[in-house]
Design a protein around this motif. Structure first.
Motif, mmCIF file in Angstrom:
data_model
loop_
_atom_site.group_PDB
_atom_site.id
_atom_site.type_symbol
_atom_site.label_atom_id
_atom_site.label_comp_id
_atom_site.label_asym_id
_atom_site.label_seq_id
_atom_site.Cartn_x
_atom_site.Cartn_y
_atom_site.Cartn_z
ATOM 1 N N LEU A 53 33.993 42.109 39.049
ATOM 2 C CA LEU A 53 33.550 41.550 40.327
ATOM 3 C C LEU A 53 34.563 41.834 41.423
ATOM 4 O O LEU A 53 35.765 41.635 41.241
ATOM 5 N N TYR A 54 34.059 42.327 42.561
ATOM 6 C CA TYR A 54 34.878 42.427 43.775
ATOM 7 C C TYR A 54 34.188 41.631 44.867
ATOM 8 O O TYR A 54 32.979 41.762 45.081
ATOM 9 N N HIS A 109 30.262 44.651 40.201
ATOM 10 C CA HIS A 109 29.402 44.111 41.256
ATOM 11 C C HIS A 109 30.239 43.918 42.522
ATOM 12 O O HIS A 109 31.238 43.195 42.511
ATOM 13 N N PHE A 110 29.824 44.600 43.598
ATOM 14 C CA PHE A 110 30.494 44.478 44.889
ATOM 15 C C PHE A 110 29.725 43.503 45.778
ATOM 16 O O PHE A 110 28.588 43.763 46.171
ATOM 17 N N TYR A 111 30.346 42.365 46.079
ATOM 18 C CA TYR A 111 29.821 41.445 47.084
ATOM 19 C C TYR A 111 30.725 41.620 48.296
ATOM 20 O O TYR A 111 31.699 40.896 48.481
ATOM 21 N N ASP A 119 33.824 38.522 34.149
ATOM 22 C CA ASP A 119 34.864 38.668 33.120
ATOM 23 C C ASP A 119 36.166 39.195 33.715
ATOM 24 O O ASP A 119 37.250 38.758 33.342
ATOM 25 N N ILE A 120 36.032 40.163 34.631
ATOM 26 C CA ILE A 120 37.186 40.810 35.246
ATOM 27 C C ILE A 120 37.058 40.713 36.762
ATOM 28 O O ILE A 120 36.018 41.050 37.324
ATOM 29 N N LEU A 121 38.113 40.263 37.421
ATOM 30 C CA LEU A 121 38.121 40.169 38.879
ATOM 31 C C LEU A 121 38.944 41.316 39.454
ATOM 32 O O LEU A 121 40.053 41.589 38.980
#
Length: 427
Positions: free
Chosen positions: A248-249, A279-281, A320-322
Motif C-alpha cells: 500500500l502507498y 495499491h496506490f491511493y 501487509d506491506i506499507l
C-alpha cells in the motif's frame, strides 16, 4: 482547592480538511483531537469545492465552516484512458507555470481571492463566536495571511502560526530557487511580527538556527509531524508465510521529487515480486504513469486515486506491506511514515540520497527496510524478498512513544496549550 481547567474556544484556519484532507489536514486533525480531549472547543475554517460543501457542519465534535473556491481539475484517473487523461496533465502543468509567473512577486501566495474569502469568513465567525485563540496552518499561505489579518483587527486573540510546510527551504539549484527562498523570508518576517507563537518542524531546525531569526526566537518553538497515533496497537501474531502480499502507498506523488517508477519497475521485473499487489491511493502528477504500469501488470498494480480519510484508514488496516518513497533534494518529511509506524507493520522505504529526511526516523523502526534506488537492482530485489519473508518484530508501544515523542499529537498540543493558558488563572 482543585485545579480549574481553562477551556478555550479555538478557530483553526487551513486548506483541505475532513472528510477528504491532504497531509496538512490529517496532521492538524490529530492535534485538534488532542486539544478536544483537554476540553477545548474547536472550530475549523477550510476549503469547500461546492455550494453544498460550504454549509456549516459538525464532524467528530469539530465545528466545520467552509469557503467556496474554484472547482479543481479532476484527477487523470477519473478520465480513464481517454484523450483527457493525456491532455489534462499538460494543460495543468502550463497553468501552474503561468500562475507562478503572475504571482512570482508575492510567492508563495497565489490567490488574493482566497485571502479575502478566508478573512471575511473568519471575521464574521469571530463576531458570532468570540474565539479565544487562532491557529493558522501553513500551507496554504492564504490561510496564514488571513489569520494575520484577523489577529491585527482583534489583538485579544492568541494566535499560532503552525508551519507544517516551510516557506524558506527550497533546494538552491537556480536563481529562481534563491528568489523563492528570499520571498518566503519576506513573508516570514511580516507574519512572525503578528503571531504570538510560531511552531516549525524539527526537520528544518538548521534553517531556523540562522541569525536572522534571532529577533523572533522567543516566539519560535519546534515540533514534529504529529501522526504517531493510538488508533493502531501492534499485536503479537504467529508468523505466516504467504505466496502474495498486499502493498500500500498513500499520499502525494511527484514526477521530480517523489517518483514511483522505480518501485513499479521492480514489481514487474521479478517473478516472485510480481505475484504481489500494490495499491496506490495517491494524487499528483504521476497518475498517468501508474495507469501505464497498471496496464502492463495484469492486475497487480492498482491505481485508486484520491479517496476519503476513512478509506485510507481501512486500507492501512488491511495492508501487509506499507510503501514509502523519499523526497528528492528536500528536507520535508512525508507525514505518512508516522502513520505507518503507528500500525507496527512492515515498511519498505525507497530513497535516492543518503540525506533523505526519512532515514533518521526509519532507522529507529525495527520493521523498516531501506532501499537505495541507486544500488544494484538484483540485490535490492533479494533484500525485499528476505524482508517480506522474515517475521515482523514486535515493538512495544512504550518504546515507540519514547523513540518518537515529538511525533505524538499531545506534544504539539502541549506547545499550543502553553500559549493558550498563559495569563489565564487556574483556581
Amino acid at each position: 482547592m482543585g485545579e480549574k481547567v481553562v477551556v478555550m474556544k479555538i478557530l483553526v484556519i487551513l486548506g483541505n480538511y475532513m472528510p477528504n484532507p491532504h497531509a496538512n489536514g490529517i496532521c492538524t486533525d490529530q492535534v485538534i483531537r488532542n486539544l478536544q480531549k483537554r476540553g477545548h472547543e474547536v472550530h475549523v475554517l477550510c476549503y469547500g469545492n461546492s455550494i453544498n460543501e460550504c454549509k456549516p457542519e459538525v464532524l467528530n465534535d469539530v465545528y466545520i465552516h467552509r469557503i467556496r473556491r474554484f472547482q479543481k481539475y479532476k484527477m487523470p484517473s477519473e478520465y480513464g484512458r481517454s484523450f483527457m487523461s493525456r491532455f489534462l496533465p499538460i494543460c495543468k502543468k502550463w497553468m501552474v507555470r503561468l500562475k507562478l509567473l503572475l504571482f512570482l512577486p508575492v510567492y508563495p501566495l497565489n490567490s488574493l481571492v482566497l485571502v479575502s474569502s478566508f478573512y471575511r469568513k473568519a471575521n464574521s465567525l469571530h463576531k458570532l463566536e468570540y474565539y479565544d485563540a487562532l491557529i493558522a496552518v501553513c500551507n496554504p499561505l492564504e490561510a496564514v495571511v488571513s489569520g494575520a489579518l484577523l489577529k491585527k483587527k482583534n489583538r485579544n486573540i492568541k494566535s499560532v502560526m503552525y508551519v507544517l510546510d516551510t516557506l524558506t527551504c527550497n533546494p538552491k539549484k537556480s536563481f529562481l530557487s534563491g528568489w523563492l527562498n528570499w520571498s518566503g523570508w519576506l513573508w516570514e518576517k511580516r507574519l512572525y511580527k503578528v503571531y504570538d507563537l510560531i511552531i516549525n518542524m524539527n526537520s528544518y531546525l538548521d534553517n531556523y538556527n540562522n541569525k536572522r531569526y534571532d529577533r523572533f526566537r522567543n516566539k519560535i518553538r519546534f515540533s514534529d509531524i504529529p501522526l504517531l497515533m493510538d488508533e493502531w496497537k501492534p499485536e503479537v501474531k504467529k508468523p505466516t508465510k504467504k505466496s502474495s502480499y498486499k502493498w500500500l502507498y498513500t499520499g502525494k506523488l511527484d514526477m521530480h521529487s517523489r517518483n514511483p517508477e522505480y518501485l513499479c519497475k521492480l514489481l514487474l521485473l521479478d517473478e516472485t515480486l510480481n505475484k504481489h499487489e500494490i495499491h496506490f491511493y495517491s494524487y499528483g502528477n504521476c497518475e498517468n504513469m501508474i495507469l501505464r504500469y497498471s496496464a502492463k501488470s495484469s492486475g497487480r498494480i492498482h491505481q485508486h486515486g484520491y479517496v476519503s480519510r476513512d478509506k485510507i484508514i481501512e486500507e492501512l488496516n488491511e495492508a501487509d506491506i506499507l510503501v514509502s518513497i523519499g523526497n528528492k533534494d528536500s528536507k520535508m518529511v512525508p507525514s505518512k511514515i508516522f502513520e505507518y509506524i503507528s500500525t507496527g507493520k512492515k515498511i519498505i522505504h525507497f530513497y535516492q540520497n543518503e540525506n533523505d529526511s526519512c532515514l533518521v526516523y526509519l532507522k529507529k523502526y525495527k520493521n523498516a527496510l531501506l532501499i537505495n534506488e541507486k544500488e544494484e537492482t538484483s540485490k535490492n530485489i533479494q533484500k525485499i524478498k528476505h524482508f517480506i519473508d522474515r517475521p515482523s518484530m514486535v515493538i512495544a508501544n512504550k518504546d515507540i512513544d519514547i523513540l518518537y515523542e515529538a511525533n505524538k499529537p499531545s506534544y504539539t498540543a502541549n506547545i499550543i496549550e502553553e500559549l493558550l493558558i498563559s495569563n489565564s488563572t487556574r483556581g
